[in-house]
Design an enzyme around this catalytic site. Structure first.
Site, mmCIF file in Angstrom:
data_model
loop_
_atom_site.group_PDB
_atom_site.id
_atom_site.type_symbol
_atom_site.label_atom_id
_atom_site.label_comp_id
_atom_site.label_asym_id
_atom_site.label_seq_id
_atom_site.Cartn_x
_atom_site.Cartn_y
_atom_site.Cartn_z
ATOM 1 N N THR A 145 0.850 -1.036 -0.208
ATOM 2 C CA THR A 145 0.124 -0.378 0.373
ATOM 3 C C THR A 145 0.580 0.778 0.150
ATOM 4 O OG1 THR A 145 -1.435 -0.929 1.528
ATOM 5 C CG2 THR A 145 -1.834 1.272 1.721
ATOM 6 N N GLU A 187 4.385 -4.774 16.985
ATOM 7 C CA GLU A 187 3.658 -3.881 15.682
ATOM 8 C C GLU A 187 3.114 -2.967 16.428
ATOM 9 O OE1 GLU A 187 4.035 -6.129 12.093
ATOM 10 O OE2 GLU A 187 1.952 -7.216 12.335
ATOM 11 N N LYS A 237 4.546 -8.988 3.655
ATOM 12 C CA LYS A 237 3.024 -8.427 3.782
ATOM 13 C C LYS A 237 1.986 -9.613 2.572
ATOM 14 C CE LYS A 237 0.025 -4.378 4.360
ATOM 15 N NZ LYS A 237 0.493 -3.148 4.151
#
Length: 269
Positions: free
Chosen positions: A28, A173, A140
């Site tokens: 993204t 995270e 990802k």
């Protein structure tokens, strides 16, 4: 809008392995002034993801052109790129999957990020922990159920983001961001060799800090280290860097690290 294999459309075959198994990877990116910020880093991320997942995608020049095409003329926005293994056969075997699918989409830039950069954010400890898997750690991939559950729990609180631990209790995270904390001139960030996503902005921040007078260490640390921190920040390719003002009963007001990184990260093209 959506662009699937070069065609403007918004439908995908039910047989595509992105639908069947979450078999693919994505990135993204931020669109700013008609450009895809950190374009080549996003391409490298997708290449690395395809290599790890053994997806035989080869149309990199075409993909790069499509990314630039969708960003052109837009003052701001969000560009998402998915590469799926495509369709073929039944069951887990990928032997008959010969044509990966590329999916590009553009959406509006999140309006709340400017407020977050100004005011800072609050974190809450997520009850959802990330499974450790060194084979998939860092990339990802499309299997994001853990993040869906993290976000669902987060939305039941007043916090802006979640502090996420792995199954062994190590800080990893946030739901959709990476994490740094500072103690004096020492800057720490979680090691991501067992779980988590090695974000594009995390990588960029590490590169900038390597040439600064901050000393950066990737660590396996538990939440007990946070009360000793002078400052905490989070980052992703869209934010790009945001200060954390609170996590539970902990409070931070220093912005030394944020003030160093934010102007650099805002200028990325």
């Amino acid at each position: 809008m959506f662009l699937i294999n070069g065609l403007e459309q918004d439908t995908l075959p039910a047989s595509d392995r992105a639908v069947q198994f979450g078999d693919g990877c994505f990135t993204t990116a931020r669109i700013l002034d008609g450009h895809v910020c950190l374009l080549e880093a996003h391409i490298r991320r997708l290449q690395h993801g395809c290599e790890k997942l053994m997806i035989p995608f080869t149309h990199w020049d075409t993909l790069r052109q499509e990314m630039c095409q969708l960003a052109s003329g837009k003052h701001s926005g969000v560009l998402k790129v998915i590469i799926s293994r495509g369709s073929g056969g039944r069951g887990y075997s990928a032997a008959s999957c010969l044509a990966p699918t590329r999916i590009l989409s553009v959406s509006a830039y999140p309006a709340h990020y400017s407020r977050w950069r100004e005011d800072g954010v609050t974190l809450t400890l997520s009850p959802v922990r990330l499974g450790r898997n060194p084979m998939l750690a860092g990339i990802k991939h499309l299997n994001r159920l853990e993040q869906v559950l993290i976000r669902t729990h987060l939305e039941q609180t007043d916090a802006d983001e979640a502090l996420v631990l792995d199954s062994e209790g190590f800080i990893t995270e946030c739901c959709a961001a990476n994490l740094f904390w500072r103690q004096g001139r020492n800057v720490f960030t979680p090691a991501l060799d067992q779980a988590g996503v090695n974000g594009i902005m995390r990588q960029f921040c590490l590169q900038q800090l390597a040439h600064s007078d901050f000393h950066v260490v990737e660590v396996n640390a538990k939440e007990e280290v946070l009360p000793t921190a002078d400052e905490v920040i989070i980052c992703n390719a869209l934010m790009p860097v945001v200060p954390v003002r609170a996590c539970g009963q902990l409070r931070w007001s220093s912005r030394e690290l944020f003030q160093f990184l934010a102007p650099i990260c805002e200028q990325t093209r």
